[in-house]
Write an enzyme that holds these catalytic residues in place. Structure first.
Site, PDB file in Angstrom:
ATOM      1  CD  GLU A 203      -3.343  -0.775   1.812  1.00  0.00           C
ATOM      2  OE1 GLU A 203      -3.454   0.312   2.420  1.00  0.00           O
ATOM      3  OE2 GLU A 203      -4.214  -1.667   1.856  1.00  0.00           O
ATOM      4  CG  HIS A 424      -2.427  -4.177   8.001  1.00  0.00           C
ATOM      5  ND1 HIS A 424      -2.676  -5.423   7.478  1.00  0.00           N
ATOM      6  CD2 HIS A 424      -3.372  -3.366   7.456  1.00  0.00           C
ATOM      7  CE1 HIS A 424      -3.705  -5.370   6.655  1.00  0.00           C
ATOM      8  NE2 HIS A 424      -4.142  -4.122   6.620  1.00  0.00           N
TER       9      HIS A 424
END
Length: 438
Positions: A203, A424
């Site tokens: 990402e 995360h």
């Protein structure tokens, strides 16, 4: 594919591409600014603590100015788009940065002693700031600077702190082709270990953030692949607005790299060129020949049906150190998807706080997302005790017998150092490669 630094084969094409980006940027910046007016939990709490009542006026006036800017720059953006689209046919699907460093990894030669290799995988949510707000994040450029600092902080533990304040599902995986070995134990760590050999990020969609990461990481990692993926109408079925988000940094020489675009992106993933990045790495020498390893990095979509990927055939070919079987993990494994709203509401302010919290079952229930069904509701079949959370970030290694080498997984780590600027938990693997007993 040859590793030249620019993704374009010559200077005229590079110049035209920069011109196209310059024409597109004002409109892009205006749209990103409009989306960035949405508040994160941290921004809302800060405004409430300061008793600031001017937020609606800020949205009205700043939003109007950004909308006007978008309208005024739209003709130039359309011209830039017409120039940008055909240039993608000549673009290689990644950029490469090489930095000549004074200190290089110790040479590994066989026959001789073994070599420990360390891998890190982290989903860092570096979307444009306006889109990152949907993950309760934002301030992408500032977070990129902080992420780069923390990812290299293990190299100088006594260095100054970054002074960062708190910021406030996809599946990510790294696949390592190595010979077979036994599995090691896991741990929860508040910081990245020193001497990481390979850093695999997901990402990293924002190009300016990728440039900042390159600048931060290049004093440690000689070889960096970034801006991985295709754009426009090249290579994939649907037009691509974003790249794959993959970013790879290595201390060891990269000999070759290839990228493969996934053709079946769905939903919001259809706009990004998610795919598989494959690299060939030189790890050492053995009797005049190279010791070569293969590292594959990918970023998959994690739909609501959490258990669907647990029976995938990849687990028959590669070993997941955290896995016992389908939907069954080792007792020490924990989930990697953070409940980001709860982190802000409960004020877990440091990676050390979150490490301490996740070591306890009650903390994992509070701050980690649990398994869910296809409709988004909690999965009633998931074990409630001990609570582990939803694990969607993986590092896998291939069990392939080798006549001269053996491997041992020394440690698998769940690292909380990025937890206040990502959604995360990062994961790490330390793999020991040694000559096999004769």
């Amino acid at each position: 594919m040859v590793l030249r630094e620019s993704p374009f084969p010559n200077r005229p094409l590079r110049g035209l591409h920069r011109l196209a980006q310059a024409l597109l940027f004002p409109s892009y910046w205006a749209v990103d600014g409009l989306l960035d007016l949405r508040e994160t939990t941290a921004e809302k709490q800060q405004r409430q603590q300061q008793c600031c009542v001017c937020y609606p006026l800020r949205v009205l006036f700043l939003g109007s100015a950004l909308l006007l800017l978008f309208i005024l720059t739209l003709p130039a953006a359309l011209l830039g788009l017409l120039l940008w689209l055909p240039l993608q046919a000549a673009r290689r699907p990644f950029a490469y940065k090489y930095t000549q460093l004074a200190h290089q990894p110790a040479a590994w030669e066989l026959p001789g002693k073994g070599q420990a290799l360390s891998f890190i995988s982290a989903n860092v949510c570096l979307l444009p700031s306006g889109l990152a707000k949907w993950s309760n994040l934002g301030q992408t450029q500032q977070r990129a600077e902080i992420l780069g600092h923390r990812l290299t902080q293990g190299e100088a533990r006594a260095g100054p702190r970054d002074g960062a304040t708190r910021y406030g599902a996809t599946a990510a995986s790294v696949v390592i082709e190595m010979p077979a070995g036994e599995r090691g134990a896991g741990q929860i760590s508040a910081s990245f270990p020193p001497g990481v050999d390979f850093l695999c990020l997901q990402e990293v969609f924002d190009q300016r953030a990728a440039t900042r990461l390159c600048r931060r990481l290049s004093p440690v990692y000689r070889h960096i692949l970034y801006d991985v993926g295709v754009y426009g109408l090249q290579g994939c079925r649907a037009p691509k607005v974003f790249n794959s988000g993959l970013f790879l940094a290595s201390r060891h020489p990269l000999l070759a790299a290839q990228y493969h675009c996934y053709p079946n992106g769905a939903g919001e993933d259809a706009l990004s060129a998610k795919g598989l990045l494959c690299v060939q790495v030189q790890l050492g020498m053995a009797q005049g020949q190279r010791i070569v390893g293969y590292l594959n990095c990918t970023h998959l979509h994690a739909p609501a049906g959490d258990g669907l990927e647990q029976t995938h055939g990849i687990f028959q070919k590669y070993r997941d150190p955290c896995r016992v079987g389908p939907r069954q993990d080792q007792p020490w494994a924990i989930g990697t998807m953070l409940s980001y709203l709860r982190i802000h509401e409960k004020a877990v302010s440091t990676p050390e706080d979150l490490k301490w919290t996740l070591e306890r079952e009650g903390g994992r229930q509070t701050y980690l997302e649990g398994p869910i069904l296809q409709d988004g509701s909690p999965d009633p079949s998931a074990p409630r005790s001990p609570w582990a959370g939803r694990r969607v970030d993986y590092i896998l290694h291939r069990e392939r017998p080798h006549p001269s080498l053996a491997t041992t997984v020394e440690t698998f780590s769940f690292i909380t150092q990025l937890a206040d600027c990502s959604d995360h938990v990062a994961v790490g693997l330390r793999l020991l490669v040694t000559p096999a007993p004769q």
